[in-house]
Enzyme design. Sequence first.
Site, mmCIF file in Angstrom:
data_model
loop_
_atom_site.group_PDB
_atom_site.id
_atom_site.type_symbol
_atom_site.label_atom_id
_atom_site.label_comp_id
_atom_site.label_asym_id
_atom_site.label_seq_id
_atom_site.Cartn_x
_atom_site.Cartn_y
_atom_site.Cartn_z
ATOM 1 N N ASP A 49 0.860 -1.185 0.000
ATOM 2 C CA ASP A 49 0.000 0.000 0.000
ATOM 3 C C ASP A 49 0.900 1.239 0.000
ATOM 4 O OD1 ASP A 49 -2.284 1.528 0.101
ATOM 5 O OD2 ASP A 49 -2.912 0.872 2.090
ATOM 6 N N GLU A 59 2.726 4.966 -4.008
ATOM 7 C CA GLU A 59 2.719 5.904 -5.139
ATOM 8 C C GLU A 59 4.049 6.659 -5.323
ATOM 9 O OE1 GLU A 59 -0.925 4.515 -3.983
ATOM 10 O OE2 GLU A 59 0.278 5.822 -2.713
ATOM 11 N N ASP A 61 -8.874 3.711 -2.172
ATOM 12 C CA ASP A 61 -9.690 4.071 -1.001
ATOM 13 C C ASP A 61 -11.031 4.657 -1.417
ATOM 14 O OD1 ASP A 61 -7.513 3.227 0.389
ATOM 15 O OD2 ASP A 61 -6.778 5.215 0.892
#
Length: 916
Positions: free
Chosen positions: A503, A506, A579
């Site tokens: 997770d 990015e 999300d």
Amino acid sequence: MDCNLQFILGLLCLLVVLISNPASGFKSEEFRKCNQAPFCKEARARKPGTSKAHVSEISLKDGSVRAKLLSFSETDEPAGALILLLTVYREGILRIRVKEENEPPSGKRRFEVPDVLVTGLEDRRLWIQRVSTENGVTVFYLAAGHEVVLQHSPFQIHVRKGSEQLVSFNSKGLFHFEQLRQKREGENWEETFRSHTDSRPHGPQSVSFDVSFHKAEHVYGIPEHATRLALKPTRGTEEYSEPYRLFNLDVFEYLEESPFGLYGSIPFMLSHNQDRTTGFFWLNAAEMLIDVLAPGWDKEVDNEEKTAASSIDTQWITESGPLDAFLFVGPTPKDVVKQYTSVTGTTTIPQYFATAYHQCRWNYKDEADVKHVDSKFDEFDIPYDVIWLDIEHTDGKKYFTWDPILFPNPEEMQKKIASKGRHMVTIVDPHIKRDDGYWVHKEATEEGYYVKDVQGRDYDGWCWPGSSSYLDMVNPAIRSWWADKFSLSSYKGSTPILYIWNDMNEPSVFNGPEASMPRDNLHYGGVENRDIHNAYGYYFHMASAEGLLRRGDANDRPFVLSRAFFAGTQRVGPVWTGDNTADWDHLRASVPMILTLGLTGIAFTGADVGGFFGNPDSELLTRWYQLGAFYPFFRAHAHLDTKRREPWLFGEPYTSLIRNAIDTRYALLPYYYTLFKEASTTGVPVMRPLWMEFPKDASTYAMDDEFMVGQGLLVRGIYAEGISVESVYLPGDEPWYHFETGAEYAGGHHYKMPVTLESILVFQKSGTIIPRKDRHRRSSTQTEKDPFTLVVALNTAKQAEGELYIDDGKSYDFEKGAFIHRKFIFSKGRLTSSSLHGQDNSRKGFSSSSLVDRIIILGLKPEESIGKHRALVESVNQKIDVERGPTILRRGAALNAVVIRMPNVAIADDWSIQLL
């Protein structure tokens, strides 16, 4: 560390988290818009025909067309020579590359993204033998009936079939290539956004151009955005004012129906009309913005252009990086996806358990909680395969550790899960806690393995652990070092049934510009983050998957879920849509988001069932399970602050309805696994837009509330509260059969279907055969020896066909031929099973003892006699009884079904059964 200092740092970290609190929702002012980025603003301001580039000195070199490309500045001054290279590959693929002819004064070269293009791509090159040059145009062969037309002045590239133009590059004259140069006296290259300053040490280096898809009715692709499947214009209309952005960001509570970029970036676009599908891919990992231009988007476009509504023009803009692009000529939707994935790779076949149901939340708080949730699934007779642990399972948010109070016996916990055939996933994110007592940080610091800031120091940003640094995953040596951390001896407390979740990759940096890493940070080889940004998560994902390959039995396929992605991610592992929020709009948005990912190569993907943020009511949660059961990746997940929502907590009838939805997925696991096999060999996704299967049906082109699972199933979600009637379109001119009742519907019509909370609107396409396993089990691994049901849906010619793929569900032995691949054909009253494995029918060490214990045939009407209702199993010359409906198909009575029970033919063998 001094206790007071540690306490203060902890409070600061909490403050940062609160400032970035997802509960505050999406704040657009925190993210840069096009007019705040000079390279984007300037590109959008250019008028058609601005580019005055032309080509000369055209030659053949190493089988490619090479030319000098002379561009001009906006003041009509020569901007320096570029080199144009055009290369052709098999299957109708054209590669376009533009590079500086001379080395830039600074010595910096444009960064070319490694590890994306498949190994062996150059072996598929078609060496261009000759070109034809006449009247300022050079023409050469691309594929059967297709040519590339290079116009010299002004510079344009066209792909055509005969006289018909298919795709054009720079036909609107928007090509602009800012060459790397030295800073001029008094020039300031710095840019500031909010409180962050980007030093831009190498100055402006943007690239932009236009691509036109001729006679296209819609364009699709370029994920990730929460938009409709068919991309809407971003210029020339009032609906969108911003271009589609590709810049991987951690976006809290993203907006539904927005061109804003989210967690991943794939710069690949498809166009489609009734006769042709084409595609365009730009291999560039820098920030990219793409405009879809409405007809008449600029008042200076002439009237002829304004009326060309069947063509779609697009403008592609990037801050930096190379011009390395591919054109794909199709002609079908599946052809284009195959062509694209032949360049970037196909989805790896996942382990069988990974295709089943996953249970996750942030966070299952301790070992007792895990045990309780696991036992409740058994108590309520609900199957599941994987339980997930988020960051709170760690010791102080240090990855590869366990909280010693909450998870003191992780190996024992996993062994108990494994005893039921289940698995566990833990989270491992890229931010490494800057704690001198943390062995990962200590090693990374000593070896110099962190991304550097512009001053050359280890970059220090804030994320969940507080002060954090980020590993330089662009460096293959650092990826290898990271992979070793997943060994059972290094990751203490892990076992072979533990898999991984990446997770925040990015990467997410709470105090960074746009909550990410500064663009002028430095990676391996002096590469700036601006050049590699969109691929950072891909490299982190790649290194984690390599870690699972190395640990223990290296023959096991890894399972690593990633939030960030780039072209090529499909070769590494699954992704999800990030999300989302527990509302009906996000339930609806999940379908086009997943479809778009599938079209752009990533077949193994899903959305958080129930919504990550917020608290779904019982109806929304039920509808989400009913839809999510058909996602390729099926996982429920929820935020730390949400109410618990395990399937049994809402009481009846909702527990039973959710159980039924999950049961449906488990029954269809053989079908899904077969589709993953297809995706791994062809690139064609598991979950598909209707127009991929019905490319001539224009009414499906903008449709994204329905989708296909493979060729055989059509799914229509229910996206609003309290629905009692829902509209369903069943395309084609052949019948469809309701998945639960077997009721027959003619194709090519819209239907108003009465629905209740129990309804799942799923239909089987006639002419297909779908394999299922209908016995109820508590995990997929327990179904290994279970018998199969074959559902045969006859078309008007009373024919059907389908496939089944089986291997051990775990290892890479299938690459050595250890698998079963069957072809089922029903024709003239006979059902046959034959091998697709090869002429020798060898399974090279893999076998299955499973039988076929039920065959359901839909589409034989009462007047179509089957004699004495008997069937002959021809391989053993045995006659068995045949039943005619009503029979229970899933949860309803199929009135006209023909059922052959207990034919007891082996799934792995050749056989035939004749209706008498």
